[in-house]
Design an enzyme around this catalytic site. Structure first.
Site, PDB file in Angstrom:
ATOM      1  N   HIS A 307      -3.389  -1.413   4.532  1.00  0.00           N
ATOM      2  CA  HIS A 307      -3.322   0.008   4.400  1.00  0.00           C
ATOM      3  C   HIS A 307      -1.931  -0.193   4.740  1.00  0.00           C
ATOM      4  CE1 HIS A 307      -3.190   4.243   4.492  1.00  0.00           C
ATOM      5  NE2 HIS A 307      -4.139   3.544   4.281  1.00  0.00           N
ATOM      6  N   ASP A 364     -11.332   2.457  -0.259  1.00  0.00           N
ATOM      7  CA  ASP A 364     -11.894   1.845  -1.666  1.00  0.00           C
ATOM      8  C   ASP A 364     -12.525   1.087  -1.629  1.00  0.00           C
ATOM      9  OD1 ASP A 364      -8.315   2.811  -2.122  1.00  0.00           O
ATOM     10  OD2 ASP A 364      -9.760   3.925  -3.168  1.00  0.00           O
TER      11      ASP A 364
HETATM   12  C1  SDX Z   1      -5.713   4.837   0.094  1.00  0.00           C
HETATM   13  O1  SDX Z   1      -1.304   6.203   2.196  1.00  0.00           O
HETATM   14  C2  SDX Z   1      -2.675   6.601   2.637  1.00  0.00           C
HETATM   15  O2  SDX Z   1      -3.334   7.368   3.466  1.00  0.00           O
HETATM   16  C3  SDX Z   1      -3.690   5.877   0.875  1.00  0.00           C
HETATM   17  C4  SDX Z   1      -5.107   6.403   1.312  1.00  0.00           C
HETATM   18  C5  SDX Z   1      -5.288   7.957   1.169  1.00  0.00           C
HETATM   19  O3  SDX Z   1      -6.981   7.882   1.652  1.00  0.00           O
HETATM   20  O4  SDX Z   1      -4.549   8.516   0.844  1.00  0.00           O
HETATM   21  O5  SDX Z   1      -5.800   5.335   2.121  1.00  0.00           O
HETATM   22  C6  SDX Z   1      -6.230   5.585   0.006  1.00  0.00           C
HETATM   23  O6  SDX Z   1      -4.180   4.031  -1.325  1.00  0.00           O
HETATM   24  C7  SDX Z   1      -5.928   2.895   0.636  1.00  0.00           C
HETATM   25  C8  SDX Z   1      -4.792   1.665  -0.022  1.00  0.00           C
HETATM   26  C9  SDX Z   1      -5.494   1.453  -1.818  1.00  0.00           C
HETATM   27  N1  SDX Z   1      -5.201   0.787  -1.545  1.00  0.00           N
HETATM   28  C10 SDX Z   1      -5.541  -1.243  -2.495  1.00  0.00           C
HETATM   29  O7  SDX Z   1      -6.524  -1.166  -1.298  1.00  0.00           O
HETATM   30  C11 SDX Z   1      -4.333  -1.975  -2.445  1.00  0.00           C
HETATM   31  C12 SDX Z   1      -4.538  -3.509  -2.455  1.00  0.00           C
HETATM   32  N2  SDX Z   1      -3.536  -3.142  -1.030  1.00  0.00           N
HETATM   33  C13 SDX Z   1      -2.315  -3.702  -1.513  1.00  0.00           C
HETATM   34  O8  SDX Z   1      -1.261  -3.387  -2.676  1.00  0.00           O
HETATM   35  C14 SDX Z   1      -1.913  -2.946   0.286  1.00  0.00           C
HETATM   36  O9  SDX Z   1      -2.387  -3.676   1.035  1.00  0.00           O
HETATM   37  C15 SDX Z   1      -1.243  -1.791   0.027  1.00  0.00           C
HETATM   38  C16 SDX Z   1      -0.457  -0.939  -1.059  1.00  0.00           C
HETATM   39  C17 SDX Z   1      -2.307  -0.280   0.353  1.00  0.00           C
HETATM   40  C18 SDX Z   1      -0.355  -1.886   1.761  1.00  0.00           C
HETATM   41  O10 SDX Z   1       0.562  -1.992   1.695  1.00  0.00           O
HETATM   42  P1  SDX Z   1       2.167  -2.463   2.504  1.00  0.00           P
HETATM   43  O11 SDX Z   1       1.687  -1.937   3.318  1.00  0.00           O
HETATM   44  O12 SDX Z   1       3.295  -2.206   1.899  1.00  0.00           O
HETATM   45  O13 SDX Z   1       1.811  -3.664   2.966  1.00  0.00           O
HETATM   46  P2  SDX Z   1       3.071  -5.291   2.570  1.00  0.00           P
HETATM   47  O14 SDX Z   1       2.534  -4.913   0.559  1.00  0.00           O
HETATM   48  O15 SDX Z   1       3.959  -4.516   3.073  1.00  0.00           O
HETATM   49  O16 SDX Z   1       1.987  -6.648   2.219  1.00  0.00           O
HETATM   50  C19 SDX Z   1       2.292  -7.336   3.643  1.00  0.00           C
HETATM   51  C20 SDX Z   1       1.520  -8.772   3.231  1.00  0.00           C
HETATM   52  C21 SDX Z   1       2.280  -9.219   2.209  1.00  0.00           C
HETATM   53  O17 SDX Z   1       2.392 -10.664   1.992  1.00  0.00           O
HETATM   54  P3  SDX Z   1       3.844 -11.567   3.184  1.00  0.00           P
HETATM   55  O18 SDX Z   1       4.644 -10.890   2.319  1.00  0.00           O
HETATM   56  O19 SDX Z   1       3.906 -10.908   4.876  1.00  0.00           O
HETATM   57  O20 SDX Z   1       3.265 -12.550   2.674  1.00  0.00           O
HETATM   58  O21 SDX Z   1      -0.113  -8.451   3.102  1.00  0.00           O
HETATM   59  C22 SDX Z   1       0.453  -8.431   2.007  1.00  0.00           C
HETATM   60  C23 SDX Z   1       1.049  -8.954   0.678  1.00  0.00           C
HETATM   61  O22 SDX Z   1       1.242 -10.249   0.214  1.00  0.00           O
HETATM   62  N3  SDX Z   1      -1.047  -8.340   1.582  1.00  0.00           N
HETATM   63  C24 SDX Z   1      -2.177  -8.787   0.487  1.00  0.00           C
HETATM   64  C25 SDX Z   1      -2.830  -6.988   0.983  1.00  0.00           C
HETATM   65  N4  SDX Z   1      -2.189  -6.321   1.774  1.00  0.00           N
HETATM   66  C26 SDX Z   1      -1.159  -6.610   1.507  1.00  0.00           C
HETATM   67  N5  SDX Z   1      -2.211  -9.681   0.432  1.00  0.00           N
HETATM   68  C27 SDX Z   1      -3.080  -9.478  -0.238  1.00  0.00           C
HETATM   69  N6  SDX Z   1      -4.480  -8.663  -0.861  1.00  0.00           N
HETATM   70  C28 SDX Z   1      -3.993  -7.301   0.011  1.00  0.00           C
HETATM   71  N7  SDX Z   1      -5.117  -6.658  -0.736  1.00  0.00           N
END
Ligand code: SDX
Length: 428
Positions: A307, A364
């Site tokens: 998140h 989710d």
């Molecule tokens: C919602 O904002 C809100 O309030 C949204 C929400 C709402 O109520 O409106 O809460 C609803 O959108 C919830 C989120 C739903 N999305 C997902 O579940 C999709 C999977 N999650 C990710 O794609 C990710 O965690 C995000 C998009 C939610 C957040 O991304 P960030 O904070 O920008 O994190 P990042 O992409 O910078 O990742 C940081 C690290 C990375 O690894 P490194 O580059 O440091 O090696 O964490 C890893 C990412 O690769 N990572 C994940 C991951 N999420 C982040 N690795 C594996 N699986 C994941 N889900």
């Protein structure tokens, strides 16, 4: 707190104010920075930037706290319901019995769609995604009620109680109308005496049985899901709604934009992606460990995990995880993918990759399992998220309209080509 921050750039120091919120969050107010220094700040994706001051929702991502208008989400999940919480989110206070009755009356009276909106929903291309139909349906609805969307802020605010009730009511009907149309089942009949979720379930799945036959456990599970989605401060789709509202556009246009932003798989589309992921793991005979390895190698993402704000367990996921058991038991269904979800969570929460990155289940991760058990088609899951988020989007439209905020217009740092002369076609 006046001038409590100083920004030094080279030889120059710039005095900036600090803003402090009611929950002691602090921000450096840079609104005078460009005028003072010709500098702007840069924050790709706004992860460190406050776009506004708002009174609707408070989140503490480190502690896993979520409150609507000061009420903790766990209290509301236990004691309130979606419509009462919608009133709270929009108007700022829990309603009296009389205020709630009036609000319900307004919402229930609008459940039926105008014929021209039904025609617009039926006219959407057959392969349109339900989220695209919902966005189109909202714009069509505005067209059917032009006096509610004049794009005159005062006029649109004066009729907001009616337009908000209309939208909260009919997002259900738009969703159900499209669903039944695709099944060649005609136009769903709304039962204005049924409760909000009861009527929606009846419009969605109505058959010979009347809405009275729908088990209370099913109605309550859906009501909880809507309540938990009601608002979440400045997430991608709500910020989009605010951006559109800041230009003076009406609530229908603002929410149609919010629906479009929510659709993405990184945002509201994740609940569909979670089910797809769990089914893929199940069908591959994987116990989840292979999938987790692929996520750790960056080949995929563990959908429903992580998140932008929560660096702790999303409190909504905690509530939904326990609600899963109750809902599935009450529905008398077992879910092989629930066991897979449980194993994924257990493995991920002790795996250094996820622990170090503070990746926890979000809203989710479990919601889709309940929605699938309730019989909703997977491609409608994000529509259900949008139905839940409707009061929040309306509350933020209202907050922008009432505070008369300037049009939102972020700056940028240009990285394109320097000035160059036009070259004639024959010379290229
Ligand atoms: C919602 O904002 C809100 O309030 C949204 C929400 C709402 O109520 O409106 O809460 C609803 O959108 C919830 C989120 C739903 N999305 C997902 O579940 C999709 C999977 N999650 C990710 O794609 C990710 O965690 C995000 C998009 C939610 C957040 O991304 P960030 O904070 O920008 O994190 P990042 O992409 O910078 O990742 C940081 C690290 C990375 O690894 P490194 O580059 O440091 O090696 O964490 C890893 C990412 O690769 N990572 C994940 C991951 N999420 C982040 N690795 C594996 N699986 C994941 N889900």
């Amino acid at each position: 707190m006046e001038n409590d921050a100083t920004l030094t750039i080279g030889e120059n120091a710039y005095a900036l104010n600090i803003i402090e919120g009611t929950e002691s969050e602090k921000a450096v107010d840079i609104s005078s920075l460009r005028k003072q220094s010709k500098f702007i700040t840069f924050d790709d994706g706004y992860g460190n930037t406050g776009s506004c001051e708002s009174s609707v929702t408070f989140i503490d991502g480190d502690k896993g706290i979520l409150r609507y208008r000061g009420f903790d989400i766990a209290d509301l999940a236990t004691s309130s319901n979606f419509l009462e919480t919608s009133y709270l989110v929009i108007y700022g206070e829990l309603p009296s019995a009389n205020e709630l009755d009036l609000f319900k009356e307004r919402v229930y009276k609008f459940a039926k769609l105008p014929d021209e909106v039904i025609s617009a929903i039926h006219a959407q291309p057959k392969n349109s995604h339900p989220m695209g139909v919902l966005a189109a349906g909202l714009q069509s609805l505005g067209g059917a009620y032009p006096h509610y969307c004049t794009n005159d802020r005062k006029a649109d605010l004066d009729c907001f109680d009616e337009s908000a009730a209309l939208i909260i009511s009919t997002v259900r009907t738009i969703a159900a109308t499209r669903h039944r149309f695709l099944l060649n089942e005609g136009v769903p009949e709304s039962n204005p005496t049924a409760s909000y979720c009861q009527n929606f379930l009846s419009m969605m799945f109505g058959n010979d049985s009347s809405s009275e036959d729908i088990p209370a456990s099913v109605i309550n599970a859906l009501d909880l899901i809507f309540l938990l989605h009601a608002d979440h401060e400045q997430n991608c789709s709500t910020s989009t709604c605010r951006m559109i509202a800041s230009g003076g556009a009406n609530p229908f246009a603002s929410l149609a934009g919010g629906v479009s932003a929510l659709w993405g798989p990184l945002h509201g589309g994740a609940n569909m992606a979670v089910i797809k992921m769990l089914n893929q793991i199940h069908d591959a005979g994987d116990d989840g460990s292979r999938f987790i390895e692929s996520a750790k190698q960056g080949k995929t993402r563990l959908m429903g995990f992580g998140h932008r704000v929560y660096r702790n367990y999303d409190p909504r996921a905690k509530i939904l995880k326990s609600a899963c058991d109750d809902a599935l038991e009450a529905l008398g269904v077992s879910s092989p993918i629930l066991e897979i979800a449980r194993r994924l969570e257990e493995e991920a929460l002790k795996d250094p990759y996820f622990v170090e990155r503070k990746l926890y289940p979000n809203v989710d991760f479990y919601s889709g399992i309940i929605l699938q058990a309730l019989g909703f088609p997977t491609d409608m899951f994000t529509v259900l998220f949008a139905i839940g988020r409707t009061p929040g989007w309306l509350a933020h439209w209202k907050e922008i309209a009432e505070t008369g905020k300037k049009i939102h217009r972020p700056r940028q740092i240009y990285q394109g080509s320097p000035l160059r002369p036009y070259s004639a076609l024959e010379k290229r």
